[in-house]
Motif scaffolding. Structure first.
Motif: not given
Length: 355
Positions: A289-296, A344-355
């Motif tokens: 996958a691309s970097d975009v996909r990996r961030s998801q 879950v919270d750590a995962d969400m924080a990482a996802r928000l950082a990649h937005q």
């Protein structure tokens, strides 16, 4: 702001229209998929409406302030409510793992430590069964291989939700962070000197695949039947009811012998096989996958040793997110939500950082 909402609102309205059509429900698979998506979009649409209402309140408050400065406090409160609604909506719009709302097949395997590891695997199984009971989920042990002292060398259990869960509340969304090596530090039942030993058990969490998601050619399967066995003569049949299925192209092997019926064992083995093949396909797709996909996809580190259970200190530690608590007895009795929520919270924080 929230440019994607127009499309999501239109999709939500279209799903509502389709689900109101009785003809749709003649196809249960289609109706179930539409229902899942509708349930997923519902909280997002509600949050958007709350944000829109809060934004309108801010505009009205500023008009009042222009006429009378005494309304400044109300305007500030309205601004705060709007920002809270915006943050809630931002979190709901973060791309989620597409497997989050799936049911799972959870496997627990004894590792290093012999009988003590098998006993700990049994403790982990009980923890997950109690957690599922608290969550209102249904569990079904598909296959198990018990040890001499009552632990488990390995065990596979299906965990299913009821209805369409809210985003982030599906079985896989909660249990996916459990995959990895779980380490235990305690005085084993087999230790006569009272010394603390360290052993480990492995946990694998697979989203359960539906038939349409994984195509399995019958010609690619080798199916062997044999007589089941168990400790102390338990579960020993006089007929060839145990089933071993080998998927020749991938080399994946699944065995089931829990049921007395060969047909039931075959069905259980096929469920496990489909889940393992879906997980392998997803892993391969993620690599390409691309970097975009990996961030998801899930971003919390899933290194081998994810957690330590220290009985002497009644302590549980999750090494990925730095979580630590001294209520191990409660956690092993199924009070697992705070531990999972930290992931879950750590995962969400990482996802928000990649937005």
């Amino acid at each position: 702001m929230f440019e994607a909402m127009d499309d999501l609102l239109a999709e939500h309205a279209d799903l509502e229209r389709q689900l109101a059509d009785p003809a749709v429900h003649t196809d249960q698979t289609r109706a179930r998929n539409l229902g899942r998506r509708y349930a997923e979009l519902g909280p997002i649409v509600d949050a958007y409406r709350q944000w829109s209402g809060a934004a309108a309140d801010v505009e009205a408050a500023h008009e009042l302030v222009a006429e009378d400065p005494d309304f400044a406090a109300e305007a500030e409160e309205a601004e705060q409510r709007r920002e809270e609604c915006a943050e809630k909506l931002r979190r709901l719009l973060v791309p989620r793992d597409p497997a989050d709302d799936k049911d799972v097949i959870l496997e627990v395997k004894a590792g290093e430590g012999g009988e003590e590891s098998a006993l700990f695997a049994g403790d982990l199984l009980r923890m997950y069964l109690r957690y599922a009971e608290r969550a209102g989920w249904k569990t079904e042990i598909l296959e198990s291989n018990e040890s001499d002292l009552g632990g488990y060398k390995d065990v596979q259990v299906a965990v299913k939700t009821k209805g369409n869960p809210a985003p982030g509340e599906g079985v896989y969304a909660r249990l996916k962070f459990e995959g990895g090596v779980h380490r235990v530090q305690r005085v084993p039942a087999t230790e006569s000197q009272g010394r603390i030993h360290t052993s480990a058990a492995g946990v694998l969490v697979l989203p359960e695949a539906e038939d349409v998601e994984v195509e399995i050619n019958a010609n690619d399967l080798r199916i062997d039947v044999y007589r089941s066995s168990g400790p102390g003569g338990q579960s020993v049949n006089t007929t060839d009811s145990a089933v071993r299925i080998t998927h020749l192209p991938t080399g994946i092997v699944v065995s089931c012998q829990n049921e007395k019926s060969q047909l039931q064992n075959k069905e259980s083995a096929m469920r496990i096989l489909r889940a393992r093949m879906l997980a392998a396909a997803q892993e391969e797709a993620d690599k390409e996958a691309s970097d975009v996909r990996r961030s998801q996809v899930r971003t919390v580190d899933r290194s081998e040793r994810i957690r330590t259970y220290n009985f002497a200190e009644n302590r549980i530690s999750d090494h990925r997110v730095g979580y630590k608590a001294y209520n191990l007895d409660q956690v092993l009795d199924g009070d697992l939500d705070p531990v999972i929520q930290a992931c879950v919270d750590a995962d969400m924080a990482a996802r928000l950082a990649h937005q």
